[in-house]
Write a protein that holds these residues in place. Structure first.
Motif, PDB file in Angstrom:
ATOM      1  N   MET A   1       9.724  -5.348  79.117  1.00 49.60           N
ATOM      2  CA  MET A   1       8.382  -5.664  77.814  1.00 49.60           C
ATOM      3  C   MET A   1       8.921  -6.252  76.745  1.00 49.60           C
ATOM      4  O   MET A   1       7.955  -6.654  75.892  1.00 49.60           O
ATOM      5  CB  MET A   1       7.795  -4.037  77.697  1.00 49.60           C
ATOM      6  CG  MET A   1       7.190  -3.417  78.956  1.00 49.60           C
ATOM      7  SD  MET A   1       6.201  -1.856  78.423  1.00 49.60           S
ATOM      8  CE  MET A   1       7.668  -0.766  78.393  1.00 49.60           C
ATOM      9  N   VAL A   2      10.160  -6.139  76.302  1.00 51.36           N
ATOM     10  CA  VAL A   2      10.487  -6.632  75.019  1.00 51.36           C
ATOM     11  C   VAL A   2      10.485  -8.098  75.203  1.00 51.36           C
ATOM     12  O   VAL A   2      10.107  -8.721  74.029  1.00 51.36           O
ATOM     13  CB  VAL A   2      11.827  -6.160  74.387  1.00 51.36           C
ATOM     14  CG1 VAL A   2      12.483  -6.754  73.416  1.00 51.36           C
ATOM     15  CG2 VAL A   2      11.861  -4.439  74.427  1.00 51.36           C
ATOM     16  N   ALA A   3      11.078  -8.648  76.352  1.00 45.20           N
ATOM     17  CA  ALA A   3      11.035  -9.853  76.727  1.00 45.20           C
ATOM     18  C   ALA A   3       9.766 -10.669  76.539  1.00 45.20           C
ATOM     19  O   ALA A   3       9.539 -11.793  75.979  1.00 45.20           O
ATOM     20  CB  ALA A   3      11.782 -10.378  77.937  1.00 45.20           C
TER      21      ALA A   3
ATOM     22  N   ALA B   1       6.985  -0.001  64.223  1.00 44.32           N
ATOM     23  CA  ALA B   1       7.746   0.978  64.766  1.00 44.32           C
ATOM     24  C   ALA B   1       7.251   2.513  64.493  1.00 44.32           C
ATOM     25  O   ALA B   1       7.167   3.224  65.282  1.00 44.32           O
ATOM     26  CB  ALA B   1       9.001   0.824  64.579  1.00 44.32           C
ATOM     27  N   LEU B   2       7.176   2.540  63.153  1.00 48.66           N
ATOM     28  CA  LEU B   2       6.667   3.884  62.567  1.00 48.66           C
ATOM     29  C   LEU B   2       5.536   4.341  62.989  1.00 48.66           C
ATOM     30  O   LEU B   2       5.005   5.439  63.264  1.00 48.66           O
ATOM     31  CB  LEU B   2       6.727   3.761  60.900  1.00 48.66           C
ATOM     32  CG  LEU B   2       6.551   5.099  60.283  1.00 48.66           C
ATOM     33  CD1 LEU B   2       7.599   6.181  60.758  1.00 48.66           C
ATOM     34  CD2 LEU B   2       6.779   5.068  58.751  1.00 48.66           C
ATOM     35  N   THR B   3       4.497   3.396  63.048  1.00 53.23           N
ATOM     36  CA  THR B   3       3.166   3.545  63.534  1.00 53.23           C
ATOM     37  C   THR B   3       3.023   4.118  64.863  1.00 53.23           C
ATOM     38  O   THR B   3       2.554   5.218  65.413  1.00 53.23           O
ATOM     39  CB  THR B   3       2.196   2.287  63.455  1.00 53.23           C
ATOM     40  OG1 THR B   3       2.048   1.713  61.983  1.00 53.23           O
ATOM     41  CG2 THR B   3       0.966   2.672  63.824  1.00 53.23           C
ATOM     42  N   ALA B   4       4.064   3.460  65.927  1.00 56.90           N
ATOM     43  CA  ALA B   4       4.286   3.907  67.201  1.00 56.90           C
ATOM     44  C   ALA B   4       4.581   5.406  67.056  1.00 56.90           C
ATOM     45  O   ALA B   4       4.347   6.238  67.826  1.00 56.90           O
ATOM     46  CB  ALA B   4       4.835   3.043  68.080  1.00 56.90           C
TER      47      ALA B   4
ATOM     48  N   VAL C   1       3.195  -6.624  69.910  1.00 54.61           N
ATOM     49  CA  VAL C   1       4.002  -5.766  68.936  1.00 54.61           C
ATOM     50  C   VAL C   1       3.593  -4.111  69.632  1.00 54.61           C
ATOM     51  O   VAL C   1       4.221  -3.400  69.452  1.00 54.61           O
ATOM     52  CB  VAL C   1       3.467  -5.537  67.661  1.00 54.61           C
ATOM     53  CG1 VAL C   1       3.880  -6.762  66.756  1.00 54.61           C
ATOM     54  CG2 VAL C   1       1.766  -5.514  67.331  1.00 54.61           C
ATOM     55  N   GLY C   2       2.494  -4.211  70.698  1.00 58.25           N
ATOM     56  CA  GLY C   2       2.050  -2.964  71.277  1.00 58.25           C
ATOM     57  C   GLY C   2       3.090  -2.650  72.301  1.00 58.25           C
ATOM     58  O   GLY C   2       3.336  -1.320  72.796  1.00 58.25           O
TER      59      GLY C   2
ATOM     60  N   VAL D   1       8.156   1.714  74.204  1.00 58.50           N
ATOM     61  CA  VAL D   1       9.769   1.912  74.521  1.00 58.50           C
ATOM     62  C   VAL D   1      10.152   3.352  73.539  1.00 58.50           C
ATOM     63  O   VAL D   1      10.237   3.370  72.336  1.00 58.50           O
ATOM     64  CB  VAL D   1      10.518   0.765  73.894  1.00 58.50           C
ATOM     65  CG1 VAL D   1      12.107   1.001  74.017  1.00 58.50           C
ATOM     66  CG2 VAL D   1      10.346  -0.332  74.716  1.00 58.50           C
ATOM     67  N   ALA D   2      10.568   4.148  74.583  1.00 61.79           N
ATOM     68  CA  ALA D   2      10.949   5.618  73.776  1.00 61.79           C
ATOM     69  C   ALA D   2      12.516   5.439  72.976  1.00 61.79           C
ATOM     70  O   ALA D   2      12.631   6.032  72.052  1.00 61.79           O
ATOM     71  CB  ALA D   2      10.942   6.710  74.605  1.00 61.79           C
ATOM     72  N   HIS D   3      13.195   4.816  73.805  1.00 64.04           N
ATOM     73  CA  HIS D   3      14.717   4.794  73.161  1.00 64.04           C
ATOM     74  C   HIS D   3      14.871   3.597  72.392  1.00 64.04           C
ATOM     75  O   HIS D   3      14.550   2.492  73.022  1.00 64.04           O
ATOM     76  CB  HIS D   3      15.595   4.747  74.555  1.00 64.04           C
ATOM     77  CG  HIS D   3      17.239   4.735  74.149  1.00 64.04           C
ATOM     78  ND1 HIS D   3      17.724   5.889  73.182  1.00 64.04           N
ATOM     79  CD2 HIS D   3      18.080   3.883  74.522  1.00 64.04           C
ATOM     80  CE1 HIS D   3      19.014   5.340  73.104  1.00 64.04           C
ATOM     81  NE2 HIS D   3      19.236   4.548  73.926  1.00 64.04           N
ATOM     82  N   ARG D   4      15.297   3.592  71.247  1.00 62.92           N
ATOM     83  CA  ARG D   4      15.615   2.222  70.470  1.00 62.92           C
ATOM     84  C   ARG D   4      14.424   1.476  70.205  1.00 62.92           C
ATOM     85  O   ARG D   4      14.604   0.195  70.379  1.00 62.92           O
ATOM     86  CB  ARG D   4      17.007   1.513  71.023  1.00 62.92           C
ATOM     87  CG  ARG D   4      18.127   2.084  71.032  1.00 62.92           C
ATOM     88  CD  ARG D   4      19.318   1.195  71.573  1.00 62.92           C
ATOM     89  NE  ARG D   4      20.451   1.696  71.743  1.00 62.92           N
ATOM     90  CZ  ARG D   4      21.571   1.335  72.223  1.00 62.92           C
ATOM     91  NH1 ARG D   4      21.474   0.260  72.833  1.00 62.92           N
ATOM     92  NH2 ARG D   4      22.868   1.949  72.297  1.00 62.92           N
ATOM     93  N   ARG D   5      13.322   2.102  69.848  1.00 63.90           N
ATOM     94  CA  ARG D   5      12.156   1.673  69.631  1.00 63.90           C
ATOM     95  C   ARG D   5      12.236   0.478  68.502  1.00 63.90           C
ATOM     96  O   ARG D   5      11.537  -0.530  68.491  1.00 63.90           O
ATOM     97  CB  ARG D   5      10.808   2.665  69.265  1.00 63.90           C
ATOM     98  CG  ARG D   5       9.700   2.051  68.988  1.00 63.90           C
ATOM     99  CD  ARG D   5       8.735   2.996  68.695  1.00 63.90           C
ATOM    100  NE  ARG D   5       8.131   3.713  70.053  1.00 63.90           N
ATOM    101  CZ  ARG D   5       7.749   4.969  70.013  1.00 63.90           C
ATOM    102  NH1 ARG D   5       7.481   5.686  69.198  1.00 63.90           N
ATOM    103  NH2 ARG D   5       7.259   5.394  71.399  1.00 63.90           N
ATOM    104  N   GLY D   6      13.033   0.946  67.627  1.00 64.21           N
ATOM    105  CA  GLY D   6      13.021  -0.009  66.042  1.00 64.21           C
ATOM    106  C   GLY D   6      13.792  -1.211  66.595  1.00 64.21           C
ATOM    107  O   GLY D   6      13.271  -2.296  66.298  1.00 64.21           O
ATOM    108  N   THR D   7      14.868  -1.057  67.518  1.00 68.92           N
ATOM    109  CA  THR D   7      15.463  -2.543  67.791  1.00 68.92           C
ATOM    110  C   THR D   7      14.585  -3.164  68.712  1.00 68.92           C
ATOM    111  O   THR D   7      14.629  -4.530  68.279  1.00 68.92           O
ATOM    112  CB  THR D   7      16.783  -2.081  68.793  1.00 68.92           C
ATOM    113  OG1 THR D   7      17.665  -1.219  68.088  1.00 68.92           O
ATOM    114  CG2 THR D   7      17.631  -3.204  69.145  1.00 68.92           C
ATOM    115  N   ALA D   8      13.673  -2.516  69.590  1.00 67.95           N
ATOM    116  CA  ALA D   8      12.827  -3.559  70.466  1.00 67.95           C
ATOM    117  C   ALA D   8      11.812  -3.967  69.601  1.00 67.95           C
ATOM    118  O   ALA D   8      11.410  -5.282  69.699  1.00 67.95           O
ATOM    119  CB  ALA D   8      12.155  -2.538  71.571  1.00 67.95           C
ATOM    120  N   THR D   9      11.357  -3.265  68.724  1.00 64.79           N
ATOM    121  CA  THR D   9      10.063  -3.663  67.510  1.00 64.79           C
ATOM    122  C   THR D   9      10.853  -4.943  66.770  1.00 64.79           C
ATOM    123  O   THR D   9      10.047  -6.090  66.540  1.00 64.79           O
ATOM    124  CB  THR D   9       9.564  -2.628  66.922  1.00 64.79           C
ATOM    125  OG1 THR D   9       9.141  -1.651  67.835  1.00 64.79           O
ATOM    126  CG2 THR D   9       8.507  -3.445  66.111  1.00 64.79           C
TER     127      THR D   9
END
Length: 364
Positions: free
Chosen positions: A1-3, A298-301, A110-111, A116-124
């Motif tokens: 999903m990040v890719a 990320a904070l919105t999610a 961005v959705g 992603v529950a783990h390391r959502r900030g990094t992914a975003t």
């Protein structure tokens, strides 16, 4: 999903390279310099409007279908703009169709890290950094290409990688919207959305004002190489997006946001210093702008969940749109005044900081 998100944003982020062809395109179709700026402003309005209405679309169609639609709109828009013989056709192609492709592509992109529950900030951070990387990459190759082949050929050729990247993103993205098969989610609470709107608008306003006035302001502050100031601002934006999300996974989203706003305030103060300090101010402003751009989604999610994210973030994003329309105009006026007035450019950071404090009081 990040890719998938990164590929989509790398494609549609090329919207912000409009200035590379704006002058030639405007002269070719009989459009004034103000009209060329209007094409870009209209594209931003269309972008924001599509993003605002994306929630219901995502619930019905899912990410994959919307990315296919974004690819079709982007190809049609760029090719139509490249063939434009009148201002109206250029406006429809670039501002209308490519602007709409941006709303779809960026909104879906961005959705995806919101799931992603783990390391959502990094992914975003990775996904939103890709949006900033598109104009940077074009800035390296486009000037020479335009001088050889012309703006029309370059815009038509650009349609190929943009369409291919969006098609790749569609293949990688999930077909179903978030929350499928689960009980119906409740609407996103209004209070966090309002506070996040203030953070986005206030946190991005100083950076947007500087992006609009970077070169002339740097020259006025005594910086001989104004291009260095523009480069420092862009580099800070890209690095801020990448680093802030990763760091927020370690120290917390609100702590990272507070730090970004503080850096933004100090950076505005640096603009009153000598040339080297002015460059540091541009770099710091870019870092703060990029960090806020990564941390707010990320904070919105975090606050509303992946299923409610598209609708909630569409509303939050209008804060960026409001700042994008008002901050460049206000900045041009402020930067023309005496030195102490320049510090007023940091004023929007105050409500943004207060909103962060209020979010911290209600942190789950």
């Amino acid at each position: 999903m990040v890719a998938a998100g990164a590929a989509a944003n790398l494609a549609v982020g090329t919207l912000f390279a409009w200035s590379l062809v704006a002058q030639d395109a405007a002269a070719d179709v009989g459009l004034s310099a103000g009209g060329a700026a209007g094409v870009f402003a209209t594209a931003i309005v269309v972008f924001s409007a599509v993003l605002l209405g994306l929630g219901p679309l995502q619930r019905r169609a899912g990410p994959r279908r919307l990315l296919v639609a974004a690819a079709a709109l982007a190809a049609a828009g760029l090719l139509l703009a490249a063939s434009a013989a009148s201002p109206a056709v250029l406006w429809v192609g670039f501002a209308g169709l490519f602007g709409a492709a941006n709303g779809l592509g960026y909104g879906v992109a961005v959705g995806l890290p919101a799931r992603v529950a783990h390391r959502r900030g990094t992914a975003t951070g990775i996904v939103v950094a890709a949006y900033a990387a598109g104009p940077v990459l074009l800035g390296l190759v486009a000037p020479a290409a335009i001088s050889v082949a012309g703006w029309r050929t370059c815009l038509a050729v650009l349609a190929l990688p943009v369409t291919a990247l969006l098609a790749l993103a569609a293949v990688l993205a999930p077909g179903e919207p978030a929350g499928t098969g689960r009980p119906r989610t409740t609407p996103a609470p209004r209070r966090p959305v309002v506070l996040l709107w203030l953070v986005f608008a206030g946190g991005c306003a100083p950076g947007l004002a500087l992006f609009a006035q970077a070169a002339p302001l740097a020259a006025d502050r005594g910086t001989q190489a104004a291009a260095l100031a523009v480069a420092a601002l862009g580099a800070g934006n890209l690095v801020g997006r990448l680093v802030a999300g990763w760091w927020s996974d370690r120290v917390g989203r609100l702590a990272a946001l507070g730090t970004a706003l503080a850096i933004g305030a100090v950076a505005i103060g640096c603009l009153l210093g000598p040339a080297a300090v002015v460059l540091a101010g541009f770099l710091g402003s870019g870092l703060a702008y990029g960090a806020v751009s990564a941390l707010v989604p990320a904070l919105t999610a975090d606050r509303v969940g992946a299923a409610a994210f598209p609708a909630a973030y569409g509303r939050v994003f209008t804060g960026w749109g409001a700042a994008g329309l008002l901050a460049p105009v206000a900045g041009a006026w402020l930067f023309g005044l005496a030195d102490p007035a320049l510090l007023l450019a940091a004023l929007p950071l105050v409500p943004a900081g207060l909103a962060v404090l209020l979010l911290a009081r209600r942190e789950p």
